[in-house]
Design a protein around this motif. Sequence first.
Motif, PDB file in Angstrom:
ATOM      1  N   LEU A  60      28.254 -64.357 -44.214  1.00 61.71           N
ATOM      2  CA  LEU A  60      27.735 -64.950 -45.445  1.00 61.71           C
ATOM      3  C   LEU A  60      28.685 -65.999 -45.987  1.00 61.71           C
ATOM      4  O   LEU A  60      28.261 -67.060 -46.473  1.00 61.71           O
ATOM      5  CB  LEU A  60      27.488 -63.858 -46.490  1.00 61.71           C
ATOM      6  N   ASP A  61      29.987 -65.730 -45.899  1.00 56.10           N
ATOM      7  CA  ASP A  61      30.966 -66.717 -46.346  1.00 56.10           C
ATOM      8  C   ASP A  61      30.933 -67.957 -45.451  1.00 56.10           C
ATOM      9  O   ASP A  61      31.094 -69.085 -45.929  1.00 56.10           O
ATOM     10  CB  ASP A  61      32.368 -66.108 -46.341  1.00 56.10           C
ATOM     11  N   LEU A  62      30.707 -67.750 -44.151  1.00 58.40           N
ATOM     12  CA  LEU A  62      30.557 -68.880 -43.239  1.00 58.40           C
ATOM     13  C   LEU A  62      29.351 -69.730 -43.624  1.00 58.40           C
ATOM     14  O   LEU A  62      29.411 -70.959 -43.609  1.00 58.40           O
ATOM     15  CB  LEU A  62      30.379 -68.376 -41.803  1.00 58.40           C
ATOM     16  N   ALA A  63      28.246 -69.066 -43.936  1.00 59.03           N
ATOM     17  CA  ALA A  63      27.033 -69.787 -44.328  1.00 59.03           C
ATOM     18  C   ALA A  63      27.269 -70.568 -45.615  1.00 59.03           C
ATOM     19  O   ALA A  63      26.806 -71.706 -45.760  1.00 59.03           O
ATOM     20  CB  ALA A  63      25.871 -68.816 -44.503  1.00 59.03           C
ATOM     21  N   ARG A  64      27.990 -69.957 -46.562  1.00 53.75           N
ATOM     22  CA  ARG A  64      28.311 -70.668 -47.799  1.00 53.75           C
ATOM     23  C   ARG A  64      29.167 -71.901 -47.508  1.00 53.75           C
ATOM     24  O   ARG A  64      28.988 -72.962 -48.092  1.00 53.75           O
ATOM     25  CB  ARG A  64      29.050 -69.740 -48.771  1.00 53.75           C
ATOM     26  N   ILE A 109      24.302 -85.616 -40.849  1.00 51.89           N
ATOM     27  CA  ILE A 109      23.610 -84.411 -41.316  1.00 51.89           C
ATOM     28  C   ILE A 109      23.224 -83.533 -40.123  1.00 51.89           C
ATOM     29  O   ILE A 109      23.421 -82.306 -40.137  1.00 51.89           O
ATOM     30  CB  ILE A 109      22.345 -84.789 -42.117  1.00 51.89           C
ATOM     31  N   ALA A 110      22.690 -84.168 -39.067  1.00 49.77           N
ATOM     32  CA  ALA A 110      22.257 -83.417 -37.881  1.00 49.77           C
ATOM     33  C   ALA A 110      23.425 -82.696 -37.227  1.00 49.77           C
ATOM     34  O   ALA A 110      23.271 -81.571 -36.726  1.00 49.77           O
ATOM     35  CB  ALA A 110      21.587 -84.362 -36.886  1.00 49.77           C
ATOM     36  N   ALA A 111      24.604 -83.321 -37.229  1.00 51.88           N
ATOM     37  CA  ALA A 111      25.777 -82.695 -36.607  1.00 51.88           C
ATOM     38  C   ALA A 111      26.151 -81.398 -37.317  1.00 51.88           C
ATOM     39  O   ALA A 111      26.613 -80.441 -36.673  1.00 51.88           O
ATOM     40  CB  ALA A 111      26.956 -83.665 -36.628  1.00 51.88           C
ATOM     41  N   LEU A 112      25.930 -81.332 -38.627  1.00 55.39           N
ATOM     42  CA  LEU A 112      26.229 -80.105 -39.360  1.00 55.39           C
ATOM     43  C   LEU A 112      25.323 -78.960 -38.910  1.00 55.39           C
ATOM     44  O   LEU A 112      25.742 -77.807 -38.869  1.00 55.39           O
ATOM     45  CB  LEU A 112      26.067 -80.342 -40.867  1.00 55.39           C
ATOM     46  N   TYR A 113      24.081 -79.288 -38.576  1.00 56.04           N
ATOM     47  CA  TYR A 113      23.159 -78.266 -38.061  1.00 56.04           C
ATOM     48  C   TYR A 113      23.528 -77.882 -36.630  1.00 56.04           C
ATOM     49  O   TYR A 113      23.535 -76.703 -36.278  1.00 56.04           O
ATOM     50  CB  TYR A 113      21.721 -78.780 -38.109  1.00 56.04           C
ATOM     51  N   LEU A 114      23.829 -78.875 -35.810  1.00 54.01           N
ATOM     52  CA  LEU A 114      24.118 -78.601 -34.409  1.00 54.01           C
ATOM     53  C   LEU A 114      25.394 -77.771 -34.268  1.00 54.01           C
ATOM     54  O   LEU A 114      25.446 -76.815 -33.480  1.00 54.01           O
ATOM     55  CB  LEU A 114      24.270 -79.925 -33.652  1.00 54.01           C
ATOM     56  N   ASP A 115      26.408 -78.098 -35.051  1.00 49.21           N
ATOM     57  CA  ASP A 115      27.676 -77.368 -34.970  1.00 49.21           C
ATOM     58  C   ASP A 115      27.567 -75.945 -35.507  1.00 49.21           C
ATOM     59  O   ASP A 115      28.400 -75.084 -35.169  1.00 49.21           O
ATOM     60  CB  ASP A 115      28.768 -78.110 -35.741  1.00 49.21           C
ATOM     61  N   ASN A 116      26.582 -75.703 -36.365  1.00 51.49           N
ATOM     62  CA  ASN A 116      26.446 -74.383 -37.002  1.00 51.49           C
ATOM     63  C   ASN A 116      25.127 -73.707 -36.649  1.00 51.49           C
ATOM     64  O   ASN A 116      24.645 -72.853 -37.386  1.00 51.49           O
ATOM     65  CB  ASN A 116      26.553 -74.536 -38.521  1.00 51.49           C
ATOM     66  N   ARG A 117      24.556 -74.059 -35.497  1.00 49.56           N
ATOM     67  CA  ARG A 117      23.211 -73.583 -35.161  1.00 49.56           C
ATOM     68  C   ARG A 117      23.123 -72.061 -35.080  1.00 49.56           C
ATOM     69  O   ARG A 117      22.074 -71.487 -35.346  1.00 49.56           O
ATOM     70  CB  ARG A 117      22.719 -74.199 -33.857  1.00 49.56           C
ATOM     71  N   ASN A 118      24.219 -71.396 -34.727  1.00 53.04           N
ATOM     72  CA  ASN A 118      24.169 -69.938 -34.626  1.00 53.04           C
ATOM     73  C   ASN A 118      24.238 -69.249 -35.982  1.00 53.04           C
ATOM     74  O   ASN A 118      24.123 -68.022 -36.059  1.00 53.04           O
ATOM     75  CB  ASN A 118      25.294 -69.438 -33.716  1.00 53.04           C
ATOM     76  N   LEU A 119      24.431 -70.036 -37.048  1.00 52.80           N
ATOM     77  CA  LEU A 119      24.387 -69.474 -38.399  1.00 52.80           C
ATOM     78  C   LEU A 119      23.007 -69.611 -39.033  1.00 52.80           C
ATOM     79  O   LEU A 119      22.790 -69.134 -40.145  1.00 52.80           O
ATOM     80  CB  LEU A 119      25.427 -70.162 -39.295  1.00 52.80           C
ATOM     81  N   VAL A 120      22.083 -70.263 -38.327  1.00 50.60           N
ATOM     82  CA  VAL A 120      20.726 -70.422 -38.860  1.00 50.60           C
ATOM     83  C   VAL A 120      20.099 -69.081 -39.229  1.00 50.60           C
ATOM     84  O   VAL A 120      19.511 -68.944 -40.311  1.00 50.60           O
ATOM     85  CB  VAL A 120      19.834 -71.205 -37.870  1.00 50.60           C
ATOM     86  N   PRO A 121      20.205 -68.040 -38.371  1.00 47.40           N
ATOM     87  CA  PRO A 121      19.632 -66.737 -38.762  1.00 47.40           C
ATOM     88  C   PRO A 121      20.250 -66.180 -40.042  1.00 47.40           C
ATOM     89  O   PRO A 121      19.573 -65.520 -40.831  1.00 47.40           O
ATOM     90  CB  PRO A 121      19.939 -65.832 -37.560  1.00 47.40           C
ATOM     91  N   VAL A 122      21.549 -66.435 -40.261  1.00 46.04           N
ATOM     92  CA  VAL A 122      22.192 -65.963 -41.487  1.00 46.04           C
ATOM     93  C   VAL A 122      21.592 -66.654 -42.695  1.00 46.04           C
ATOM     94  O   VAL A 122      21.311 -66.029 -43.723  1.00 46.04           O
ATOM     95  CB  VAL A 122      23.717 -66.212 -41.437  1.00 46.04           C
ATOM     96  N   LEU A 123      21.370 -67.969 -42.564  1.00 47.31           N
ATOM     97  CA  LEU A 123      20.773 -68.725 -43.660  1.00 47.31           C
ATOM     98  C   LEU A 123      19.364 -68.225 -43.954  1.00 47.31           C
ATOM     99  O   LEU A 123      18.950 -68.132 -45.113  1.00 47.31           O
ATOM    100  CB  LEU A 123      20.746 -70.212 -43.299  1.00 47.31           C
ATOM    101  N   GLU A 124      18.625 -67.893 -42.910  1.00 42.27           N
ATOM    102  CA  GLU A 124      17.269 -67.381 -43.094  1.00 42.27           C
ATOM    103  C   GLU A 124      17.284 -66.031 -43.801  1.00 42.27           C
ATOM    104  O   GLU A 124      16.432 -65.760 -44.666  1.00 42.27           O
ATOM    105  CB  GLU A 124      16.558 -67.294 -41.740  1.00 42.27           C
ATOM    106  N   VAL A 125      18.255 -65.179 -43.451  1.00 37.13           N
ATOM    107  CA  VAL A 125      18.398 -63.895 -44.141  1.00 37.13           C
ATOM    108  C   VAL A 125      18.691 -64.118 -45.622  1.00 37.13           C
ATOM    109  O   VAL A 125      18.152 -63.442 -46.499  1.00 37.13           O
ATOM    110  CB  VAL A 125      19.517 -63.049 -43.485  1.00 37.13           C
ATOM    111  N   MET A 126      19.543 -65.094 -45.902  1.00 31.57           N
ATOM    112  CA  MET A 126      19.890 -65.398 -47.291  1.00 31.57           C
ATOM    113  C   MET A 126      18.649 -65.814 -48.090  1.00 31.57           C
ATOM    114  O   MET A 126      18.479 -65.442 -49.250  1.00 31.57           O
ATOM    115  CB  MET A 126      20.945 -66.497 -47.341  1.00 31.57           C
ATOM    116  N   MET A 127      17.776 -66.590 -47.445  1.00 29.31           N
ATOM    117  CA  MET A 127      16.571 -67.054 -48.133  1.00 29.31           C
ATOM    118  C   MET A 127      15.594 -65.919 -48.418  1.00 29.31           C
ATOM    119  O   MET A 127      14.817 -65.984 -49.365  1.00 29.31           O
ATOM    120  CB  MET A 127      15.871 -68.131 -47.294  1.00 29.31           C
TER     121      MET A 127
END
Length: 238
Positions: A96-100, A136-154
């Motif tokens: 969660l801290d990583l996602a933040r 902006i896209a690079a931020l998603y690509l570099d953190n793509r494995n945190l996408v599920p964490v972000l979805e949980v947060m939502m």
Amino acid sequence: MNSERRISPMAAANNAQGIDAVDRNFNLKIKAALKPRKTPRQQRSSRVVDRILDAALVLTREQGTMAPTTLAIAQRAGLSVGSVYQYYPNKEAILLDLARRWLSAFPPVIATRASANAPDNRDALRRDLREFIDEIAALYLDNRNLVPVLEVMMLNPDLKPVVAEYDEKIAGLYAAWLMRLNPALDAARAARIGFLFMEVGHTSLIMAVRGEHTVFDAVVSDLETMWLALLTSHLEPA
């Protein structure tokens, strides 16, 4: 003969109780994750937290998983598990801290563009826009494995406000960028378009990071085309 598997009422009840138990366990971990054990107040403590988060991020990228173990994170950070537990009650809290931290990376990127000189012709606008989207896209690509964490947060009512706060800030910065490109653009229209940029960009890039590199590159190019078309229609005074 009916081959359909029949489940007795008792078995169904037990299964439901099992699912409920998993949900309760997950929610307890999330609630615990919202209360870090120790807040880093000194520079040394902040460095330790950075080591923990950096190690967790490296592992999520290497393993392709959103849940590296606390032991693995400690080992990669060069710390004991006990040291990690001083700051985080569980691995969920680390993620969660990583996602933040990931969310906090967007505002500075957009703010830099919002404060830069506006391009003076269409070719310059297109170049600047592509560079902007690539950042902006690079931020998603570099953190793509945190996408599920972000979805949980939502999906979690305790965590959704954290994401919503960043969304509001990001949309506002997009609006400021648009008004930099066209000072005659009224604030309400800029806010509406800024929200579109934030929502469409996020949805598109979340989808893209789940695909192959060729798919990701194609989506980024599609975003450039859409944003350029939308921008040019609003660059002249209303």
